[in-house]
Write an enzyme that holds these catalytic residues in place. Structure first.
Site, PDB file in Angstrom:
ATOM      1  N   LYS A  53       0.840  -1.205   0.000  1.00 34.65           N
ATOM      2  CA  LYS A  53       0.000   0.000   0.000  1.00 34.65           C
ATOM      3  C   LYS A  53       0.871   1.250   0.000  1.00 34.65           C
ATOM      4  O   LYS A  53       0.604   2.208  -0.728  1.00 34.65           O
ATOM      5  CB  LYS A  53      -0.925   0.005   1.228  1.00 34.65           C
ATOM      6  CG  LYS A  53      -2.080  -0.968   1.109  1.00 34.65           C
ATOM      7  CD  LYS A  53      -2.837  -1.106   2.417  1.00 34.65           C
ATOM      8  CE  LYS A  53      -3.812  -2.284   2.347  1.00 34.65           C
ATOM      9  NZ  LYS A  53      -4.414  -2.629   3.615  1.00 34.65           N
ATOM     10  N   GLN A  97      -4.762  -1.566   9.906  1.00 39.46           N
ATOM     11  CA  GLN A  97      -4.528  -2.867   9.277  1.00 39.46           C
ATOM     12  C   GLN A  97      -4.986  -3.992  10.210  1.00 39.46           C
ATOM     13  O   GLN A  97      -4.596  -4.027  11.384  1.00 39.46           O
ATOM     14  CB  GLN A  97      -3.028  -3.023   8.952  1.00 39.46           C
ATOM     15  CG  GLN A  97      -2.692  -4.275   8.198  1.00 39.46           C
ATOM     16  CD  GLN A  97      -3.303  -4.318   6.795  1.00 39.46           C
ATOM     17  OE1 GLN A  97      -3.347  -3.322   6.085  1.00 39.46           O
ATOM     18  NE2 GLN A  97      -3.798  -5.484   6.405  1.00 39.46           N
ATOM     19  N   ASP A 123     -11.377   2.772   3.935  1.00 38.99           N
ATOM     20  CA  ASP A 123     -11.670   1.341   3.785  1.00 38.99           C
ATOM     21  C   ASP A 123     -13.181   1.110   3.663  1.00 38.99           C
ATOM     22  O   ASP A 123     -13.611   0.045   3.223  1.00 38.99           O
ATOM     23  CB  ASP A 123     -11.162   0.569   5.017  1.00 38.99           C
ATOM     24  CG  ASP A 123      -9.884  -0.210   4.734  1.00 38.99           C
ATOM     25  OD1 ASP A 123      -9.571  -0.412   3.539  1.00 38.99           O
ATOM     26  OD2 ASP A 123      -9.220  -0.616   5.697  1.00 38.99           O
TER      27      ASP A 123
END
Ligand code: NDP
Length: 288
Positions: A53, A97, A123
């Site tokens: 990422k 995460q 997200d």
């Protein structure tokens, strides 16, 4: 029948190019799109995802920052990291995460995940983001489902009026994708581990999405000729190779189109994350 292989890498590269152009336009206005990733613990797979990422963000002109915390971190410290990123105007997108370290309780993990400011929830996992999706007023689309919808569009697959079967009902893939397909006027069936006669259910589909995490679960004989298959599953075989939830070789010659693993849905997830970060920065620049 010749099965068309949907090249997710190529579609993702196209989206990343678009994000790069938008990030450049923002930079010209003095806004540098920023993404903060909070990585707690030493899970090897998570570290790899986060590195990917970071690299992808950098390539697109997005300032990526990772807050690395030890595996014995307490909930308050993680919460403080989220709050700092919430308060920082240079951070437009935040993600925590997963999985969080095993030492944190379920309630603590939930509190941490829900502490992200909704306008930075790139997200799309917050309850408010999922609720808006359900109402058809999405703010940020969850990345993997958004990637699937983009793949269908780019491959020219008609969704309206078609029968879609989604295998898997997780909050991050199966459920949100089902709502996106429904919003695109498909007739949607959601199947899961308690669904009887899975093969018969799948056989009715014009579009099948497999998001299960069981290598080769969907057999070629389950597929209606001409069906479009999106294989979200990422499974590591004992020999180290990655494979999807669909028996790919069996599907060739039956499916009209299929995404491979790797190189199908996977690359779209990061590209859609970068798209969301850019969107968040564009909204901030407009004062929303
Ligand atoms: P979860 O484990 O959260 O959910 C799996 C779902 O599959 C559950 O709803 C479960 O049913 C269902 N299921 C399990 N076994 C069967 C079975 N035998 N028959 C029918 N349904 C079954 O997984 P995720 O949604 O997080 O991920 C699914 C897959 O997608 C994984 O391989 C993951 O690695 C991959 N993935 C890929 C991404 C990408 O970028 N390409 C991103 C995210 C995930 P029940 O609810 O009844 O338990």
């Amino acid at each position: 029948m010749v099965t068309r292989i949907i090249d997710g890498k190529a579609v993702a590269l196209g989206l990343r190019d678009e994000v790069r152009r938008r990030a450049l336009a923002l930079r010209e206005r003095g806004v540098v799109p920023g993404l903060t990733v909070i990585l707690a613990g030493d899970d090897a797979a998570s570290a790899t995802y986060v590195r990917n990422k970071e690299r992808a963000a950098l390539e697109c002109g997005i300032a990526g920052r990772t807050v690395r915390l030890p595996s014995d971190v307490d909930a308050l410290t993680v919460l403080r990291a989220v709050e700092e990123a919430n308060a920082d105007p240079g951070v437009h997108g935040i993600l925590v995460q997963l999985p969080l370290p095993a030492g944190l309780s379920r309630a603590e993990c939930q509190e941490i995940e829900r502490a992200i400011a909704p306008h930075k929830d790139v997200d799309g996992f917050l309850p408010v983001s999922q609720g808006l999706l359900l109402l058809g007023q999405p703010s940020f689309l969850p990345c993997t489902p958004a990637g699937c919808m983009r793949l269908l569009r780019s491959a020219g697959i008609e969704v309206a009026g078609r029968r879609a079967v989604v295998l898997g009902r997780s909050a991050i893939v199966g459920k949100p994708l089902s709502h996106l397909l429904l919003a695109a006027d498909a007739t949607v069936t959601i199947a899961h581990s308690k669904t009887p006669d899975l093969a018969d259910v799948v056989r009715q589909a014009d579009i099948v999405v497999a998001a299960v995490g069981r290598p080769g679960l969907v057999r070629g004989a389950w597929l209606k000729p001409g069906v479009c298959v999106l294989d979200v599953g990422i499974n590591r075989l004992p020999d180290g190779r990655l494979t999807g939830d669909v028996a790919f070789d069996e599907a060739l010659g039956i499916a009209g189109a299929i995404t491979p693993v790797p190189g199908g849905v996977g690359p779209m997830t990061i590209a859609c994350l970068l798209d969301n970060v850019c969107l968040a920065a564009e909204r901030a620049a407009e004062g929303h």
